[in-house]
Enzyme design. Sequence first.
Site, short mmCIF file in Angstrom:
data_model
loop_
_atom_site.label_atom_id
_atom_site.label_comp_id
_atom_site.label_asym_id
_atom_site.label_seq_id
_atom_site.Cartn_x
_atom_site.Cartn_y
_atom_site.Cartn_z
N ASN A 132 0.83 -1.14 0.07
CA ASN A 132 0.02 0.17 0.06
C ASN A 132 0.83 1.22 -0.07
O ASN A 132 0.14 2.28 0.34
CB ASN A 132 -0.93 0.11 1.17
CG ASN A 132 -1.85 -1.08 1.33
OD1 ASN A 132 -1.66 -1.91 2.20
ND2 ASN A 132 -2.74 -1.66 0.20
N ILE A 191 0.91 6.78 0.02
CA ILE A 191 0.00 5.84 1.01
C ILE A 191 -1.26 5.65 0.37
O ILE A 191 -2.01 6.78 0.40
CB ILE A 191 0.28 6.43 2.55
CG1 ILE A 191 1.57 6.21 2.82
CG2 ILE A 191 -0.74 5.03 3.18
CD1 ILE A 191 1.75 6.74 4.39
N CYS A 192 -1.66 4.32 0.25
CA CYS A 192 -2.97 4.05 0.00
C CYS A 192 -3.85 3.31 0.91
O CYS A 192 -3.53 2.31 1.33
CB CYS A 192 -3.03 3.31 -1.36
SG CYS A 192 -4.75 2.77 -1.94
N VAL A 193 -4.62 4.02 1.61
CA VAL A 193 -5.14 3.51 2.86
C VAL A 193 -6.79 4.31 2.74
O VAL A 193 -6.72 5.35 2.59
CB VAL A 193 -4.74 3.57 4.19
CG1 VAL A 193 -4.50 5.07 4.45
CG2 VAL A 193 -5.44 2.98 5.32
N LYS A 236 -9.02 8.42 1.92
CA LYS A 236 -9.74 8.36 0.81
C LYS A 236 -11.13 8.32 1.02
O LYS A 236 -11.75 9.53 1.79
CB LYS A 236 -9.38 7.47 -0.15
CG LYS A 236 -8.06 7.35 -0.80
CD LYS A 236 -7.85 6.16 -2.00
CE LYS A 236 -6.36 6.47 -2.32
NZ LYS A 236 -6.05 5.41 -3.36
#
EC number: 2.3.2.23
Length: 229
Positions: A87, A94-96, A100
């Site tokens: 992630n 950072i993808c969380v 989002k």
Amino acid sequence: MNSNVENLPPQVLRLVYKEVSALAADPPEGIKIFPSEEDITELHTAIEGPEGTPYAGGVFRMRLVLGKDFPAAPPRGYFLTKIFHPNVGHKGEICVNVLKRDWKAELGLRHVLLTIKCLLIHPNPESALNEEAGRLLLEDYKEYASRAHLLTEIHAMGGMSGAPQDPADGPQPKKHAGDPNKRVAGAGLAIMAAGANNSNNSSTSGTSSSNTNIVTKKKTDKKRALRRL
């Protein structure tokens, strides 16, 4: 990245300052906070790698950036320390979900930091930015853990030395030149110095004048004596 201090309303800046101050005074376990007095919209942190994970023993520098629409829009998170994680993108993004679609203004920065730390314990391969890490996590965990631990040893084993300097540990910044107390004190010192100089000049002038009068008087007395002869 440019500061958004000028773009945020004063009431939002006050709330951010209050929350960041609280975080610095009482940070979440395993997370160190490095607030900036110059730019409150960018928060630097250092996260300890959780035990029982390939990241254990490492310290990962990270930053949160508050955009001009904060808190209506979530902050953006970036790892500054290189990390092998599904992630985390190659540029540290950072993808969380909390950053989002799951973001809510009332969640706050503490919740964001705890979620990111939990991401080191429970990666989510379904929303992978690093596709290779996501694939290995699903297909070959041993290889994934080996790669993640190797990068942790290389990039994150320096303790807190790579993190922004803790203000309490280093030289203190100088007071701002516009500090009214310093201006008053400086003016007072200048006046005192000027007074001392004037006093010295007056004293010197008075002494010189006295010496001149004495010499003149001696010459006059000498002339009078010669006339008597």
